[in-house]
Design a protein around this motif. Sequence first.
Motif, mmCIF file in Angstrom:
data_model
loop_
_atom_site.group_PDB
_atom_site.id
_atom_site.type_symbol
_atom_site.label_atom_id
_atom_site.label_comp_id
_atom_site.label_asym_id
_atom_site.label_seq_id
_atom_site.Cartn_x
_atom_site.Cartn_y
_atom_site.Cartn_z
ATOM 1 N N ILE A 97 0.837 -1.204 0.000
ATOM 2 C CA ILE A 97 0.000 0.000 0.000
ATOM 3 C C ILE A 97 0.875 1.259 0.000
ATOM 4 C CG2 ILE A 97 -1.634 1.350 1.391
ATOM 5 C CD1 ILE A 97 -2.983 -1.237 2.175
ATOM 6 N N LYS A 100 2.192 3.224 -3.150
ATOM 7 C CA LYS A 100 1.380 4.219 -3.842
ATOM 8 C C LYS A 100 0.937 5.341 -2.907
ATOM 9 C CE LYS A 100 1.531 2.342 -7.841
ATOM 10 N NZ LYS A 100 2.177 3.006 -8.978
ATOM 11 N N TYR A 101 1.706 5.533 -1.832
ATOM 12 C CA TYR A 101 1.377 6.617 -0.915
ATOM 13 C C TYR A 101 1.660 7.933 -1.618
ATOM 14 C CZ TYR A 101 1.744 9.667 3.133
ATOM 15 O OH TYR A 101 1.584 10.696 4.023
ATOM 16 N N LEU A 107 -3.732 5.949 -4.353
ATOM 17 C CA LEU A 107 -3.778 5.154 -3.123
ATOM 18 C C LEU A 107 -4.997 4.241 -3.103
ATOM 19 C CD1 LEU A 107 -2.774 4.529 -0.233
ATOM 20 C CD2 LEU A 107 -4.133 6.477 0.544
ATOM 21 N N THR A 111 -4.962 0.220 -3.296
ATOM 22 C CA THR A 111 -5.537 -0.488 -2.146
ATOM 23 C C THR A 111 -6.508 -1.550 -2.621
ATOM 24 O OG1 THR A 111 -5.283 1.424 -0.688
ATOM 25 C CG2 THR A 111 -6.920 -0.223 -0.059
ATOM 26 N N ILE A 337 -2.505 6.172 7.075
ATOM 27 C CA ILE A 337 -2.019 6.975 5.945
ATOM 28 C C ILE A 337 -2.789 8.287 5.848
ATOM 29 C CG2 ILE A 337 -1.904 7.098 3.425
ATOM 30 C CD1 ILE A 337 -1.249 4.077 3.465
#
Length: 341
Positions: A97, A100-101, A107, A111, A337
Motif C-alpha cells: 500500500i 502508492k502513498y 492510493l 488499495t 495513511i
Amino acid sequence: MALSDRKLKILEAIIREYIESAEPVGSRSLSRRYELGVSPATIRNEMSDLEELGYIQQPHTSAGRIPSDKGYRLYVDKLMEIRREANKNRVKIKSDILKKYGELEQLLEYTSRVLSEFTQYTSIVLAPQVKKSRLKQIQLARLNDEMMLAIFITNTGLIQNPIFKIPSDMKQEDLERISNFLNEEFVGSTLEDIESKMAENLKKELAKFHHTVYALLPEMFKTLEQVSDVALYLSGTTNIFNFPEFNDLAKARSFLNLMEERKTISELISRQDTSKFNVSIGSENKLQEARECSIVTTTYSLDQHAVGQLSVIGPTRMDYDRVISVLGQVSKMMNDILKSK
C-alpha cells in the motif's frame, strides 16, 4: 431453538470443509478429517437435524450437504475466529500500500488491488464521500466575464473544480472576499453541516456580498456532491471464475454485469451498516444479481469519522475469517495513511 455444542461443532466443520473443497460434505469425510468424538452414524443424525432446521441443505439426492445462507450467518455471527494475519503478510500489505502513498486516487486504486490479491476475491474501494469529508479550503476564481471556477479541497485530499456562470459585474475582488467569508464559515464542516448552516441564518450575512451569492451556494455544494459520491475502485473481477459455483455461465454473466454497474455497486456498498464489519450473505442482499454472493464491508476513517468503505465480494462459500482479517489490516493502514496526510 438453540443448537447443542455438538451440532455447532458439526456445522462449523461442514462449513470449513465446504469452503476448502467446494464439494458437498458427507459424514464419513467429517469423521475422518475432524476430531468430533462421535461416530459417522451420529454425525449423519446430527446433519439430518441441521438440515431440518435450515442450516444445511442437500443439493442432490445422493450428495452430501452444503451450508445454507442461514448456516453461514450463524457461522459468521457465532462460530468463526478471525485469524490474525501472519506477520510476513502484514508487512507485505503495508509495503504494497505504501508504494502508492501519494495522490489519493492512486492510493485507493492500489488499495483495491492489494485487497484482491490477498483475498483472491473481487475488491471494491469506495472513495471518500463528500458528505462525510470535511472542507479544508474553498477558493473562487474568475475565469472570464461569465464563468467562475470553484475549488474545493477536503481533509481527505479530494479536489473538485466545478465551473459556474456568474454575472458580468462580479469582479475577482468580490470572489476573494466571498472566498474568505466561506472559509471562515465552512472550513472543518461536512456538507451536512453546511446544509444546516445555510438553512439557519446565513442569508443575512451573505447580503453584504454580491446578490447572486446566496442563490449560487446551494448549487455549488450540490455539484460537488454529485461529482464525487460514485467514485469507486474495482479489482479482481475475473477472480470469480476461480470458483466452481460460477462455472454456470448465467451466474457468471450476472455477476460481471453487476460489476459494470458502478452506481449500483456504490449504492449497494453505501447501504451497508457502518458497524466495524458488515457481512451480507446470499439472499440477504437486496439486489437479485448479488444473491449468489456474500459481501463483507468495513470503513476507513479520518479524525475518527468514517469517510469511505472497503468491500470484498465473492461466493457465499467465502473464507470469511480470512477476508475480515485482511480487511481489518488494510483499513488500519488506510486510517494511518490518511491521518498522516
